[in-house]
Design a protein around this motif. Sequence first.
Motif, PDB file in Angstrom:
ATOM      1  N   LEU A 609     -99.877  25.803   8.137  1.00  0.00           N
ATOM      2  CA  LEU A 609     -98.162  27.329   9.235  1.00  0.00           C
ATOM      3  C   LEU A 609     -97.925  26.411  10.335  1.00  0.00           C
ATOM      4  O   LEU A 609     -99.046  26.201  11.328  1.00  0.00           O
ATOM      5  N   ALA A 610     -97.027  26.056  10.573  1.00  0.00           N
ATOM      6  CA  ALA A 610     -96.430  26.578  12.065  1.00  0.00           C
ATOM      7  C   ALA A 610     -96.650  28.186  12.803  1.00  0.00           C
ATOM      8  O   ALA A 610     -96.867  28.413  12.331  1.00  0.00           O
ATOM      9  N   PRO A 611     -97.107  27.418  14.182  1.00  0.00           N
ATOM     10  CA  PRO A 611     -96.731  28.803  14.471  1.00  0.00           C
ATOM     11  C   PRO A 611     -96.075  29.298  14.193  1.00  0.00           C
ATOM     12  O   PRO A 611     -94.688  28.665  14.563  1.00  0.00           O
ATOM     13  N   GLY A 612     -95.856  30.885  14.553  1.00  0.00           N
ATOM     14  CA  GLY A 612     -94.797  31.791  14.832  1.00  0.00           C
ATOM     15  C   GLY A 612     -94.321  32.441  16.236  1.00  0.00           C
ATOM     16  O   GLY A 612     -95.239  32.359  16.647  1.00  0.00           O
ATOM     17  N   THR A 613     -93.060  32.942  16.199  1.00  0.00           N
ATOM     18  CA  THR A 613     -93.051  33.403  17.369  1.00  0.00           C
ATOM     19  C   THR A 613     -93.337  34.769  17.916  1.00  0.00           C
ATOM     20  O   THR A 613     -94.059  34.936  18.442  1.00  0.00           O
ATOM     21  N   GLN A 614     -92.894  35.435  16.785  1.00  0.00           N
ATOM     22  CA  GLN A 614     -94.002  36.734  16.389  1.00  0.00           C
ATOM     23  C   GLN A 614     -94.510  37.030  15.385  1.00  0.00           C
ATOM     24  O   GLN A 614     -94.511  36.192  14.272  1.00  0.00           O
ATOM     25  N   ALA A 615     -96.048  37.796  15.473  1.00  0.00           N
ATOM     26  CA  ALA A 615     -96.804  37.931  14.085  1.00  0.00           C
ATOM     27  C   ALA A 615     -96.509  39.340  13.473  1.00  0.00           C
ATOM     28  O   ALA A 615     -95.800  39.954  13.463  1.00  0.00           O
ATOM     29  N   SER A 616     -96.510  38.485  11.784  1.00  0.00           N
ATOM     30  CA  SER A 616     -95.937  39.673  10.780  1.00  0.00           C
ATOM     31  C   SER A 616     -97.066  38.922   9.124  1.00  0.00           C
ATOM     32  O   SER A 616     -97.998  37.908   9.770  1.00  0.00           O
ATOM     33  N   PRO A 617     -97.075  39.845   8.502  1.00  0.00           N
ATOM     34  CA  PRO A 617     -97.659  39.444   7.307  1.00  0.00           C
ATOM     35  C   PRO A 617     -97.033  38.021   7.153  1.00  0.00           C
ATOM     36  O   PRO A 617     -98.528  37.248   6.316  1.00  0.00           O
ATOM     37  N   LEU A 618     -96.627  37.534   7.243  1.00  0.00           N
ATOM     38  CA  LEU A 618     -96.087  35.946   6.677  1.00  0.00           C
ATOM     39  C   LEU A 618     -96.006  34.693   7.357  1.00  0.00           C
ATOM     40  O   LEU A 618     -96.827  33.871   7.318  1.00  0.00           O
ATOM     41  N   VAL A 619     -96.679  35.407   9.344  1.00  0.00           N
ATOM     42  CA  VAL A 619     -97.450  34.109   9.803  1.00  0.00           C
ATOM     43  C   VAL A 619     -98.043  35.106  11.474  1.00  0.00           C
ATOM     44  O   VAL A 619     -97.676  35.411  12.062  1.00  0.00           O
ATOM     45  N   PRO A 620     -99.343  35.133  11.012  1.00  0.00           N
ATOM     46  CA  PRO A 620    -100.394  36.027  11.907  1.00  0.00           C
ATOM     47  C   PRO A 620    -100.250  34.857  12.857  1.00  0.00           C
ATOM     48  O   PRO A 620     -99.381  34.453  13.467  1.00  0.00           O
ATOM     49  N   ALA A 621     -99.817  35.681  13.827  1.00  0.00           N
ATOM     50  CA  ALA A 621    -100.482  35.050  15.391  1.00  0.00           C
ATOM     51  C   ALA A 621    -102.114  34.132  15.307  1.00  0.00           C
ATOM     52  O   ALA A 621    -102.344  34.121  14.802  1.00  0.00           O
ATOM     53  N   PHE A 622    -101.453  32.834  15.880  1.00  0.00           N
ATOM     54  CA  PHE A 622    -103.034  32.834  16.081  1.00  0.00           C
ATOM     55  C   PHE A 622    -102.933  31.103  17.200  1.00  0.00           C
ATOM     56  O   PHE A 622    -102.098  31.065  17.920  1.00  0.00           O
ATOM     57  N   GLU A 623    -104.255  31.209  17.881  1.00  0.00           N
ATOM     58  CA  GLU A 623    -104.388  29.751  18.958  1.00  0.00           C
ATOM     59  C   GLU A 623    -104.930  28.728  18.005  1.00  0.00           C
ATOM     60  O   GLU A 623    -105.973  28.955  16.521  1.00  0.00           O
TER      61      GLU A 623
END
Length: 901
Positions: A609-623
Amino acid sequence: AAWNLGLQPLATEARPTTEKSVPYQRTLKEEAQGASVVPQGPSQPLPSTANVVVIGGGSLGCQTLYHLAKLGVGGAVLLERERLTSGTTWHTAGLLWQLRPSDVEVELLAHTRQVVSRDLEEETGLHTGWIQNGGLFIASNQQRLNEYKRLMSLGKAYGIESHVLSPAETKSLYPLMNVDDLYGTLYVPQDGTMDPAGTCTTLTRAAVARGAQVIENCAVTGIRVRTDDFGVRRVAAVETEHGSIQTPCVVNCAGVWASKVGRMAGVKVPLVAMHHAYVVTERIEGIQNMPNVRDHDASVYLRLQGDALSVGGYEANPIFWEEVSDKFAFGLFDLDWDVFTQHIEGAINRVPVLEKTGIKSTVCGPESFTPDHKPLMGEAPELRGFFLGCGFNSAGMMLGGGCGQELAHWIVHGRPEKDMYSYDIRRFHHSLTDHTRWIRERSHESYAKNYSVVFPHDEPLAGRNMRRDPLHEELLGQGCVFQERQGWERPGWFNPQETAQVLDYDYYGAYGNQAHKDYTYSRLLGDEYTFDFPPHHHMIQKECLACRGAAAVFNMSYFGKFYLLGVDARKAADWLFSADVNRPPGSTVYTCMLNQRGGTESDLTVSRLAPGTQASPLVPAFEGDCYYLAVGGAVAQHNWSHINTVLQDQEFRCQLMDSSEDLGMLSIQGPASRDILQDVLDADLSNEAFPFSTHQLVRAAGHLVRAIRLSFVGELGWELHVPRASCLPVYRAVMAAGARHGLVNAGYRAIDSLSIEKGYRHWHADLRPDDSPLEAGLAFTCKLKTSVPFLGREALEKQRATGLRRRLICLTVEEEVPMFGLEAIWRNGQVVGHVRRADFGFTVNKTIAYGYIRDPSGGPVSLDFVKNGEYALERMGVTYAAQVHLKSPFDPDNKRVKGIY
């Protein structure tokens, strides 16, 4: 029928249990009386430390200790609260049958037999009490005889002698038997009877000779746990009334008391205790040297006991032992004749002389049963260093040797040698292992069905509807017949004529419950109880052909969906996954996860995955990095535990996040899938814009979803990973768009058939922890051409250098005959293996079978060896000519997944 019922008062008189007349009177009666009355200290002083502490001195504890000692583990200690064999083992019937409808169980039983009949005697000079009097399985209907013929064919792959006998041949072998209602029997001359006391004594003597310690009269009172620097809980010590032993490893072999030992450590042990009984007859003239008998249809067994018989069985209304007492050791319960009489009637029908034979003693003792009638083994997911060896469903003697060996290997090397997934505690989802109603219902059904024919297709009626996805009601209304996998209800097949709701469990009418009337789901299951093609074969065919000719939608929401994320996620992914998953974000890779021996612990898809702007069930926030993992829902807990164990062992700074319940998953597959989805998704689905094995965030009917272009059936298609709240609107939009294209609902029975045509593997069928990807034809999932180290790499390189000792092959049969696995594979007149997985391929219109073969001369199995043989498959004693294929029988050039039709 009166069975000298004048003897009944023996069971109901209120005598002290220690005076019960029991089969092992000589060895145990005096001990029991002594032990129960006078509390003694431990039989020897406790060491302050131990490498392993085994709790429980029954069959499993003694076998595990013995095999640990054989593997060279010094400082292994067995703690027994009373005397060896107290609890359950001492009163077991000790039957050993070599043939079961599972290749792994056949291997486990063979090892037990070798330990008790040969190894122990050679090591100690002591006789274990093994008697090889043979075994006889009774068939009083055709289905049962078919099951026995299947076992006979499987036995050929393992060199186990067995014969299907006619009623007349059975009568001459066993003159006292009534054969009037028989279709035939299966005779296995080298089955036999084990002696619990003799076996456990000899095992512990052999273990002590190798440096192990056995301490009796020493009850465990607690397990001390420590938390390491990474926050991982680990075993620290075992506490007793007589002091504590520091140890990093505890093995819970406490039988019906295993749940209590688990609670001491915060570990869930899903088993229940029940009363299990048999009676011992007076002397019977002419019974000496007769084989043990299992009359499955009458649900009874008849065990030879010198010149008498023990008679026991499995009833539909077993008595639960609600309050498991700590004081219970060599005690027995009073026999409930109302429950037991059904076994007497079955036994008298089979051996009529019993009607005039007295009963010498009754034996009714505690035994533990589990939700799927399989033992609980392996390292507990909640606590590192805490292993289970319990829940043996009255098969602890016969499975003990094989399971003790695997458990020892598990403890020493991190994983067992055989495929023990069916016994691994990690097969159960964590939401079920302390769910009292589920455990009780499922354990009851497993007990009641213990002697039922094992058909290729069956589902439990107990403990259903535990985990339902958002499309459950919608699909039910469209005729979905559900299957159950680790609590999940998943689509099996569609029967649009009627609704097949799964109802609350009725305990088959036992315990005063009202049995369901006109139960559609139960009737449809019953229709499948056959070794022939099921009556709705044509419905599954319709789903398959629609997928190949137009399109099908599969609800795969039960899949495990995990995010692996954090600063070390990339390092972890390199180590965990056999394939190179470090492609640019937007790519999806099919890969395996291996163990240290190069065996396959899982196959799954990994999307970067590529980083997303805000966390969602489809793109969690990550470092750092993030990977999205999709894995079959039945094995999700196993995968979750495997990954976490590796992360802990390697001390990677990353986490695994479980989004299985937050996301649904729809797979739309078939030549029309692009046209259908082009109306629903706001993305360009052309090969150029959306190639195979890539993923994108897109909108489906206005809802954000992750679309992944993949196929598990060998067609053009996409998976849509959809947030829970959006599942229903997205599904309805897909169905509406598909209406003019001939889109149909399809289930997992169709997936089984479609995927076998394409040669796609099913983990735990033709791909298991004892199979390497090289043997399974999955070398393309291994990054051996790179220099990147990964778990299992060294084992694969070694295997490649020395040549493959076995190889997975594909066979097809021209004759229209159903096969389901366990058939023997013949090559040039020799048995070279057995079928692991088989199904009917509707597009190629043939039965397709996959199995691993060996070269009988012991050399490596080359592709030339595979190509240059004449093959046949043996099903129920009949052989059918078979063709071997080096590529999948359907679309061998993989054009369709690329959209080339």
